[in-house]
Design an enzyme around this catalytic site. Sequence first.
Site, PDB file in Angstrom:
ATOM      1  N   ASN A 261      -2.484   2.926   3.312  1.00 43.21           N
ATOM      2  CA  ASN A 261      -1.900   4.252   3.554  1.00 43.21           C
ATOM      3  C   ASN A 261      -2.673   5.341   2.820  1.00 43.21           C
ATOM      4  O   ASN A 261      -2.748   6.476   3.259  1.00 43.21           O
ATOM      5  CB  ASN A 261      -0.442   4.280   3.102  1.00 43.21           C
ATOM      6  CG  ASN A 261       0.479   3.571   4.061  1.00 43.21           C
ATOM      7  OD1 ASN A 261       0.297   3.659   5.283  1.00 43.21           O
ATOM      8  ND2 ASN A 261       1.439   2.832   3.528  1.00 43.21           N
TER       9      ASN A 261
ATOM     10  N   HIS B  65       9.560   0.369   7.943  1.00 44.50           N
ATOM     11  CA  HIS B  65       8.933  -0.883   8.373  1.00 44.50           C
ATOM     12  C   HIS B  65       8.955  -1.989   7.313  1.00 44.50           C
ATOM     13  O   HIS B  65       9.450  -3.087   7.553  1.00 44.50           O
ATOM     14  CB  HIS B  65       7.462  -0.629   8.734  1.00 44.50           C
ATOM     15  CG  HIS B  65       7.230   0.466   9.701  1.00 44.50           C
ATOM     16  ND1 HIS B  65       7.368   0.309  11.064  1.00 44.50           N
ATOM     17  CD2 HIS B  65       6.831   1.748   9.512  1.00 44.50           C
ATOM     18  CE1 HIS B  65       7.058   1.452  11.672  1.00 44.50           C
ATOM     19  NE2 HIS B  65       6.734   2.340  10.759  1.00 44.50           N
ATOM     20  N   ASP B  66       8.392  -1.700   6.154  1.00 44.63           N
ATOM     21  CA  ASP B  66       8.104  -2.745   5.172  1.00 44.63           C
ATOM     22  C   ASP B  66       9.348  -3.394   4.603  1.00 44.63           C
ATOM     23  O   ASP B  66       9.334  -4.579   4.245  1.00 44.63           O
ATOM     24  CB  ASP B  66       7.239  -2.174   4.036  1.00 44.63           C
ATOM     25  CG  ASP B  66       5.906  -1.675   4.565  1.00 44.63           C
ATOM     26  OD1 ASP B  66       5.340  -0.768   3.948  1.00 44.63           O
ATOM     27  OD2 ASP B  66       5.456  -2.176   5.610  1.00 44.63           O
TER      28      ASP B  66
ATOM     29  N   THR C 152       2.771  -6.050   2.985  1.00 41.04           N
ATOM     30  CA  THR C 152       3.236  -4.913   3.793  1.00 41.04           C
ATOM     31  C   THR C 152       2.149  -3.855   3.959  1.00 41.04           C
ATOM     32  O   THR C 152       2.448  -2.680   4.203  1.00 41.04           O
ATOM     33  CB  THR C 152       4.492  -4.277   3.160  1.00 41.04           C
ATOM     34  OG1 THR C 152       4.150  -3.787   1.842  1.00 41.04           O
ATOM     35  CG2 THR C 152       5.631  -5.268   3.059  1.00 41.04           C
TER      36      THR C 152
ATOM     37  N   ASN D 245       0.852   1.443  16.979  1.00 39.59           N
ATOM     38  CA  ASN D 245       1.100   2.822  16.526  1.00 39.59           C
ATOM     39  C   ASN D 245      -0.184   3.569  16.148  1.00 39.59           C
ATOM     40  O   ASN D 245      -0.181   4.786  16.050  1.00 39.59           O
ATOM     41  CB  ASN D 245       2.116   2.870  15.375  1.00 39.59           C
ATOM     42  CG  ASN D 245       1.706   2.036  14.186  1.00 39.59           C
ATOM     43  OD1 ASN D 245       0.560   1.578  14.099  1.00 39.59           O
ATOM     44  ND2 ASN D 245       2.631   1.836  13.245  1.00 39.59           N
TER      45      ASN D 245
ATOM     46  N   GLU E 279      -1.226  -2.004  15.619  1.00 40.70           N
ATOM     47  CA  GLU E 279      -0.405  -1.437  14.532  1.00 40.70           C
ATOM     48  C   GLU E 279      -1.306  -1.223  13.312  1.00 40.70           C
ATOM     49  O   GLU E 279      -2.260  -1.976  13.070  1.00 40.70           O
ATOM     50  CB  GLU E 279       0.742  -2.426  14.252  1.00 40.70           C
ATOM     51  CG  GLU E 279       1.656  -2.070  13.100  1.00 40.70           C
ATOM     52  CD  GLU E 279       1.060  -2.478  11.762  1.00 40.70           C
ATOM     53  OE1 GLU E 279       0.332  -3.484  11.709  1.00 40.70           O
ATOM     54  OE2 GLU E 279       1.283  -1.741  10.782  1.00 40.70           O
ATOM     55  N   PHE E 280      -0.954  -0.292  12.468  1.00 33.29           N
ATOM     56  CA  PHE E 280      -1.812   0.184  11.373  1.00 33.29           C
ATOM     57  C   PHE E 280      -2.317  -0.953  10.465  1.00 33.29           C
ATOM     58  O   PHE E 280      -3.515  -1.035  10.181  1.00 33.29           O
ATOM     59  CB  PHE E 280      -1.061   1.219  10.525  1.00 33.29           C
ATOM     60  CG  PHE E 280      -1.841   1.742   9.356  1.00 33.29           C
ATOM     61  CD1 PHE E 280      -1.729   1.150   8.114  1.00 33.29           C
ATOM     62  CD2 PHE E 280      -2.709   2.820   9.498  1.00 33.29           C
ATOM     63  CE1 PHE E 280      -2.453   1.623   7.021  1.00 33.29           C
ATOM     64  CE2 PHE E 280      -3.435   3.309   8.419  1.00 33.29           C
ATOM     65  CZ  PHE E 280      -3.307   2.697   7.184  1.00 33.29           C
ATOM     66  N   ASN E 281      -1.438  -1.804   9.948  1.00 26.38           N
ATOM     67  CA  ASN E 281      -1.864  -2.812   8.975  1.00 26.38           C
ATOM     68  C   ASN E 281      -2.870  -3.793   9.572  1.00 26.38           C
ATOM     69  O   ASN E 281      -3.817  -4.209   8.903  1.00 26.38           O
ATOM     70  CB  ASN E 281      -0.661  -3.591   8.427  1.00 26.38           C
ATOM     71  CG  ASN E 281       0.222  -2.736   7.541  1.00 26.38           C
ATOM     72  OD1 ASN E 281      -0.231  -1.745   6.976  1.00 26.38           O
ATOM     73  ND2 ASN E 281       1.495  -3.098   7.438  1.00 26.38           N
TER      74      ASN E 281
ATOM     75  N   ASP F  18       7.519   3.442   2.844  1.00 30.32           N
ATOM     76  CA  ASP F  18       8.328   2.264   3.170  1.00 30.32           C
ATOM     77  C   ASP F  18       8.016   1.087   2.258  1.00 30.32           C
ATOM     78  O   ASP F  18       8.896   0.287   1.930  1.00 30.32           O
ATOM     79  CB  ASP F  18       8.195   1.896   4.645  1.00 30.32           C
ATOM     80  CG  ASP F  18       6.752   1.813   5.134  1.00 30.32           C
ATOM     81  OD1 ASP F  18       5.876   2.449   4.539  1.00 30.32           O
ATOM     82  OD2 ASP F  18       6.516   1.115   6.127  1.00 30.32           O
ATOM     83  N   ASP F  19       6.759   1.002   1.795  1.00 33.77           N
ATOM     84  CA  ASP F  19       6.445   0.003   0.768  1.00 33.77           C
ATOM     85  C   ASP F  19       7.256   0.284  -0.500  1.00 33.77           C
ATOM     86  O   ASP F  19       7.792  -0.618  -1.131  1.00 33.77           O
ATOM     87  CB  ASP F  19       4.970   0.048   0.372  1.00 33.77           C
ATOM     88  CG  ASP F  19       4.000  -0.067   1.527  1.00 33.77           C
ATOM     89  OD1 ASP F  19       3.843   0.924   2.267  1.00 33.77           O
ATOM     90  OD2 ASP F  19       3.414  -1.134   1.682  1.00 33.77           O
TER      91      ASP F  19
ATOM     92  N   ASP G 236       0.851  -1.193   0.000  1.00 31.16           N
ATOM     93  CA  ASP G 236       0.000   0.000   0.000  1.00 31.16           C
ATOM     94  C   ASP G 236       0.898   1.258   0.000  1.00 31.16           C
ATOM     95  O   ASP G 236       0.872   2.072   0.914  1.00 31.16           O
ATOM     96  CB  ASP G 236      -0.954   0.020   1.202  1.00 31.16           C
ATOM     97  CG  ASP G 236      -0.234   0.095   2.545  1.00 31.16           C
ATOM     98  OD1 ASP G 236      -0.844   0.623   3.509  1.00 31.16           O
ATOM     99  OD2 ASP G 236       0.931  -0.342   2.641  1.00 31.16           O
TER     100      ASP G 236
HETATM  101  O1  RIB Z   1       2.529   0.483  10.787  1.00 30.77           O
HETATM  102  C1  RIB Z   1       3.399   0.560   9.688  1.00 30.77           C
HETATM  103  C2  RIB Z   1       2.759  -0.004   8.463  1.00 30.77           C
HETATM  104  O2  RIB Z   1       1.604   0.751   8.135  1.00 30.77           O
HETATM  105  C3  RIB Z   1       3.661   0.083   7.217  1.00 30.77           C
HETATM  106  O3  RIB Z   1       3.363  -0.975   6.362  1.00 30.77           O
HETATM  107  C4  RIB Z   1       3.251   1.381   6.600  1.00 30.77           C
HETATM  108  O4  RIB Z   1       3.502   1.397   5.188  1.00 30.77           O
HETATM  109  C5  RIB Z   1       1.777   1.386   6.870  1.00 30.77           C
HETATM  110  O5  RIB Z   1       1.152   0.614   5.852  1.00 30.77           O
HETATM  111 CA    CA Z   2       2.765  -0.515   4.061  1.00 27.57          CA
END
Ligand code: RIB
Ligand code: CA
Length: 324
Positions: free
Chosen positions: A52, A253-254, A138, A172, A178-180, A27-28, A23
């Site tokens: 994202n 991260h990714d 990711t 986060n 965490e977001f994903n 970082d992806d 997404d």
């Molecule tokens: O929490 C970090 C993740 O969420 C990473 O994959 C970032 O790209 C967002 O998608």
């Molecule tokens: Ca990502």
Amino acid sequence: MTPAPASRAGGPGAPVRVLLDVDPGHDDALAILVAAGLPGLEIAAITTVGGNQTLEKVTRNALAVATVAGLETVVAAGCDRPLVTGAVLTDPETHGASGLDGPELPEPTVRLDPRHGVDVIVETVMAAEPGTVTLVPTGPLTNIATALRRQPAIADRVAEVVLMGGGYSKGNVTPAAEFNIYTDPEAAHIVFSAPWRVTMVGLDLTHQALATPDVHQRFRAMGTRAGRFVVDMLDFFGPAYRAKQGFDSPPVHDVCALVRAVAPDIVTVRPGHVDVELHGQHTRGMTVTDLRGREGRDLDHLVATELDVPRFWDLVTGAVARLP
Ligand code: RIB
Ligand code: CA
């Protein structure tokens, strides 16, 4: 016990084939560039998922990054929203209105595959020798869960799933999640519950992968289009991450999930069991991780704990430096 990866029919010399479910997101995007630059690595396909930013935006970004990388690979758009809630969170504070603010995005020379991303995942895995494709999600796990529902047999054929998401001690989006995972907890539950080997590369690991000023300088010194693209990404991502999450340097991260998939000794893991919280008022999306190793408890997942930081950045910068 952690399920062994499906027998690698490809043998030791065979190229590692990864399917990136992304997404982008800064970082992806860096993970795609690293994958493109790594010798001996084949990107079987890139599929996109709303996260994202909206599906439309992250797909445009994936095509642009694949263009910068000089890739000629399948890029297909997948699911645009989570399985149940239907609400894509998006994160413009971290990734900008475009989802990849900072660099100028080139007009794509890579064509968008007309197939749905989920179909590309299923068809790619089912057409490959068992054990030769590693899934590297990711973003939110909506595509991966939907592919499992559409064709459960992929669980027997995939070498393993190495995902960026979750964390055993932190979140986060909330203190717990965490977001994903938080974006689509039901999809994450399906993925962690399926009979394949899953490695969780969560925040406890990825917060060790910080793009410090020294790292920033290594990309700048490359003097290449790809190096400048990364510098422009970090010039946005760094301040955005500092403002929103208080980091001096942004965690990529990714890229950690990709590196675990292709150079596993750089990312230390340990057996564990991950349950995804679906109902907690304050903990929905939490990856409840059991690392206690109690007798009889099936520690059927792998959990990433420690990053060899110098080797990580040597591999990452070395890969990007191989791009034009
Ligand atoms: O929490 C970090 C993740 O969420 C990473 O994959 C970032 O790209 C967002 O998608
Ligand atoms: Ca990502």
